[in-house]
Every structure is written in C-alpha cells, then in structure tokens.
Design a protein around this motif. Sequence first.
Motif, mmCIF file in Angstrom:
data_model
loop_
_atom_site.group_PDB
_atom_site.id
_atom_site.type_symbol
_atom_site.label_atom_id
_atom_site.label_comp_id
_atom_site.label_asym_id
_atom_site.label_seq_id
_atom_site.Cartn_x
_atom_site.Cartn_y
_atom_site.Cartn_z
ATOM 1 N N GLN A 214 0.765 -1.153 0.087
ATOM 2 C CA GLN A 214 -0.048 0.106 -0.004
ATOM 3 C C GLN A 214 0.974 1.098 0.051
ATOM 4 O OE1 GLN A 214 -2.919 0.161 3.126
ATOM 5 N NE2 GLN A 214 -4.169 1.762 2.207
ATOM 6 N N THR A 215 2.084 1.297 0.730
ATOM 7 C CA THR A 215 2.922 2.367 0.586
ATOM 8 C C THR A 215 3.599 2.856 -0.424
ATOM 9 O OG1 THR A 215 3.413 2.070 2.997
ATOM 10 C CG2 THR A 215 5.069 3.219 1.921
ATOM 11 N N HIS A 216 3.831 1.772 -1.338
ATOM 12 C CA HIS A 216 4.224 2.034 -2.487
ATOM 13 C C HIS A 216 3.576 1.982 -3.789
ATOM 14 C CE1 HIS A 216 7.840 0.658 0.189
ATOM 15 N NE2 HIS A 216 8.568 1.436 -0.737
ATOM 16 N N SER A 217 2.125 1.736 -3.671
ATOM 17 C CA SER A 217 1.295 1.651 -4.627
ATOM 18 C C SER A 217 0.894 2.871 -5.515
ATOM 19 C CB SER A 217 0.031 1.126 -4.273
ATOM 20 O OG SER A 217 -0.790 2.139 -3.337
ATOM 21 N N LEU A 218 0.846 2.711 -6.736
ATOM 22 C CA LEU A 218 0.240 3.788 -7.553
ATOM 23 C C LEU A 218 -0.824 3.711 -8.302
ATOM 24 C CD1 LEU A 218 1.307 6.598 -8.919
ATOM 25 C CD2 LEU A 218 2.600 5.392 -10.797
ATOM 26 N N LEU A 219 -1.863 4.365 -8.356
ATOM 27 C CA LEU A 219 -3.354 4.225 -8.798
ATOM 28 C C LEU A 219 -3.337 4.911 -9.949
ATOM 29 C CD1 LEU A 219 -6.199 3.209 -8.415
ATOM 30 C CD2 LEU A 219 -6.831 5.476 -7.501
ATOM 31 N N GLU A 220 -3.652 4.358 -11.251
ATOM 32 C CA GLU A 220 -3.672 5.305 -12.626
ATOM 33 C C GLU A 220 -4.720 4.249 -13.239
ATOM 34 O OE1 GLU A 220 -0.460 4.264 -15.191
ATOM 35 O OE2 GLU A 220 0.387 3.019 -13.554
ATOM 36 N N THR A 221 -5.249 5.179 -14.288
ATOM 37 C CA THR A 221 -6.449 4.824 -15.120
ATOM 38 C C THR A 221 -5.606 4.695 -16.395
ATOM 39 O OG1 THR A 221 -8.102 5.434 -13.869
ATOM 40 C CG2 THR A 221 -8.346 5.308 -16.346
ATOM 41 N N LEU A 222 -5.792 3.733 -17.184
ATOM 42 C CA LEU A 222 -5.509 3.665 -18.643
ATOM 43 C C LEU A 222 -6.495 3.932 -19.300
ATOM 44 C CD1 LEU A 222 -2.862 0.636 -18.611
ATOM 45 C CD2 LEU A 222 -2.305 2.944 -18.423
ATOM 46 N N PRO A 223 -6.501 4.832 -20.467
ATOM 47 C CA PRO A 223 -7.581 4.948 -21.436
ATOM 48 C C PRO A 223 -7.477 3.928 -22.504
ATOM 49 C CG PRO A 223 -6.012 6.848 -21.874
ATOM 50 C CD PRO A 223 -5.575 5.785 -20.459
ATOM 51 N N THR A 224 -8.630 3.621 -23.091
ATOM 52 C CA THR A 224 -8.667 2.401 -24.343
ATOM 53 C C THR A 224 -7.511 2.808 -25.125
ATOM 54 O OG1 THR A 224 -10.989 2.516 -24.156
ATOM 55 C CG2 THR A 224 -9.959 1.438 -25.688
ATOM 56 N N GLY A 225 -6.695 1.727 -25.223
ATOM 57 C CA GLY A 225 -5.609 1.695 -26.118
ATOM 58 C C GLY A 225 -4.383 1.834 -25.665
ATOM 59 N N ARG A 226 -4.152 2.483 -24.366
ATOM 60 C CA ARG A 226 -3.117 2.850 -23.770
ATOM 61 C C ARG A 226 -2.272 1.770 -23.516
ATOM 62 N NH1 ARG A 226 -1.597 7.597 -21.097
ATOM 63 N NH2 ARG A 226 -2.860 8.412 -22.666
ATOM 64 N N ILE A 227 -0.931 1.615 -23.766
ATOM 65 C CA ILE A 227 0.091 0.541 -23.441
ATOM 66 C C ILE A 227 0.488 0.729 -22.126
ATOM 67 C CG2 ILE A 227 2.243 -0.617 -23.856
ATOM 68 C CD1 ILE A 227 1.791 0.526 -26.890
ATOM 69 N N LEU A 228 0.518 -0.353 -21.427
ATOM 70 C CA LEU A 228 0.849 -0.653 -19.911
ATOM 71 C C LEU A 228 2.392 -0.616 -19.988
ATOM 72 C CD1 LEU A 228 0.116 -1.109 -16.849
ATOM 73 C CD2 LEU A 228 0.470 -3.312 -17.261
ATOM 74 N N PRO A 229 3.059 0.337 -19.403
ATOM 75 C CA PRO A 229 4.565 0.593 -19.396
ATOM 76 C C PRO A 229 5.256 -0.817 -18.733
ATOM 77 C CG PRO A 229 3.464 2.465 -18.583
ATOM 78 C CD PRO A 229 2.347 1.519 -18.452
ATOM 79 N N GLU A 230 6.449 -1.379 -19.323
ATOM 80 C CA GLU A 230 7.127 -2.313 -18.534
ATOM 81 C C GLU A 230 8.050 -1.616 -17.458
ATOM 82 O OE1 GLU A 230 9.708 -4.159 -21.524
ATOM 83 O OE2 GLU A 230 8.150 -4.626 -22.832
ATOM 84 N N SER A 231 7.623 -1.836 -16.312
ATOM 85 C CA SER A 231 8.041 -1.310 -15.034
ATOM 86 C C SER A 231 8.627 -2.231 -13.960
ATOM 87 C CB SER A 231 7.138 -0.082 -14.498
ATOM 88 O OG SER A 231 5.731 -0.844 -14.409
ATOM 89 N N GLY A 232 8.294 -3.355 -14.379
ATOM 90 C CA GLY A 232 8.808 -4.194 -13.064
ATOM 91 C C GLY A 232 8.124 -4.283 -11.906
ATOM 92 N N SER A 233 6.606 -4.172 -12.223
ATOM 93 C CA SER A 233 5.189 -3.768 -11.292
ATOM 94 C C SER A 233 4.320 -4.975 -11.332
ATOM 95 C CB SER A 233 4.723 -2.725 -11.340
ATOM 96 O OG SER A 233 5.694 -1.503 -11.110
ATOM 97 N N LEU A 234 3.680 -5.467 -10.309
ATOM 98 C CA LEU A 234 2.541 -6.096 -10.276
ATOM 99 C C LEU A 234 1.325 -5.147 -10.503
ATOM 100 C CD1 LEU A 234 3.111 -8.509 -7.182
ATOM 101 C CD2 LEU A 234 3.700 -9.020 -9.768
ATOM 102 N N SER A 235 0.574 -5.388 -11.262
ATOM 103 C CA SER A 235 -0.631 -4.674 -11.711
ATOM 104 C C SER A 235 -1.997 -5.159 -11.131
ATOM 105 C CB SER A 235 -0.837 -4.232 -13.231
ATOM 106 O OG SER A 235 0.327 -3.742 -13.564
ATOM 107 N N PHE A 236 -2.638 -4.725 -10.059
ATOM 108 C CA PHE A 236 -3.600 -4.931 -9.300
ATOM 109 C C PHE A 236 -4.881 -4.317 -10.051
ATOM 110 C CE2 PHE A 236 -0.538 -5.847 -6.250
ATOM 111 C CZ PHE A 236 -0.848 -6.686 -5.547
#
Length: 261
Positions: A39-61
């Motif tokens: 929770q301390t290190h989480s980042l909330l974001e919204t990807l619009p339709t068609g947007r690429i999820l960056p390769e960042s070494g993260s787990l995406s919940f």
Amino acid sequence: MQTRINLINASAGASRVALDICDHPVFQALPPDVQSTAQTHSLLETLPTGRILPESGSLSFILSGVLGLFPNSDGVCVATVVAGSVHGWDQAFAPDNHPPGVRALIDTTLCRVPASQVVGGLGREWLTRLVARQSSGRFNEIAAEAACNASHLVQERLAKWLVRLHCGGNGAPLHLTQGDFGAMLGVQRTSINAAAGRLQALGLVRFGRGRVQILDLAGLRSASCCLDGVKGEIPKPRLSSSPGAERRSAWPARPLQDTAA
C-alpha cells in the motif's frame, strides 16, 4: 501471469465508487506486513482505451476494466486480464524474459506496486510454487485460444470477445471501433463489419460511432465459440468497494488458485 479472484460489481449504480488497492481481493489475501508495504508503494492510475501498460517491473492489481496481452506485437490479442486480477507474477519471477505487450482494451483502473516489494515479503519459494502450479492451465488456455483463432468463425470469435470485455469490465461501456476489434482478432475490418452486422441483425448487440451496446448477453454467449468456457455461466466480476471490507489476516492454505493466462 495473472491471478484472478472475483470482485463485487462497483458499476451497478448510476455512479461508480472510487476504488483503491485495499478493495482488491488478492491484496486482501496478502499477509498484513506485505499489505502495508504494498500500500505504501502503490500507484493508482487509469489507462484509457488503447493505452500501453509500461514495462516497469510492477505487479498490476486490476480494479476495473480489461487489459489485453499481445505477445508478438502482431495485433492478435491472446488473453485478457480482467478486474480482480493481478498481472505480472511471471515477470517478477523471471525479469530477464521478454514480456508480452499489454494494453487497455477498455478504460482500465489499476494499482501498480513494485514487484520487489511484494515478492520480498512473500519469498521467491512461494512465487516459484505459484508459477509452477499454474503453468499447465496457462498453456492449455493459450493452446485453446490458438485453436479458436485457427478454426472458429469470425462471428463466433467476435461474440466471445464481446462477452469477455463486457463481463471482465463489470459491464462498463465499450468505446471500441470495428477497427479495434479487427486488431484484437487479427482479421480485416471488413470481416468484423460482416460479423458485427450478423450479430446486430440477431438483436444481440448494437454498434455505432465507436460505442458497443450489449442487448442480449445470454444470446451473445450462445452465439460465441466455447473453447474458453464463454458459453458457460460467467460469474460477474465482484468488486468490494467498502473501506471496511473484510481482510484476511492469515495466509490461505492454498492461496490465489483461480488464474487465467
């Protein structure tokens, strides 16, 4: 790899409830110390339709929406990551492997957490067991998708993808063009146009100006191909929006078993 557990539908009312990582059931299944770190290190974001999820070494919940996996950058989507899933376990296990391309098929809200913050708390032995346990099922699903792409009619495959996106996105509006569906299925737009016209003539769906409206979900399931169980009963994703949602303080004996490719 994604790990999926059902969520309570947050889109039932006229307005959507704001969600964060605490509402995600996989997060709730983590040990308390790992929850605190994530929770301390989480980042909330919204990807619009068609947007690429960056390769960042993260787990995406994934809290809402649907991501698509495009392993060869050839325009064919081979798997989806829906609300209630976590994408990125296998990349956390083998960071040197080349990951598939991932992009939002519809507007998608997610929490990203550095994989090291979660894996460090759980231990690599646990992650190794998880990946090994799910590998067989994952390969079967990929093989089934390949067979579907090779042998089923475009109309059946389009119906399947409409069901996937509708259910995986908690019934969220589908702002997609026929060109978008052509890219997902790896077929010409003219083929999508013909298939969409037949589904629309059956009264199952309505296409218009980049928006898709599902009219008859049960009928759409019946019209779809069934290699991935789409014709069966698909549980609606359930998303818990209550700040006081029950947390699991004890690590489950057989954690995070319900997975998809």
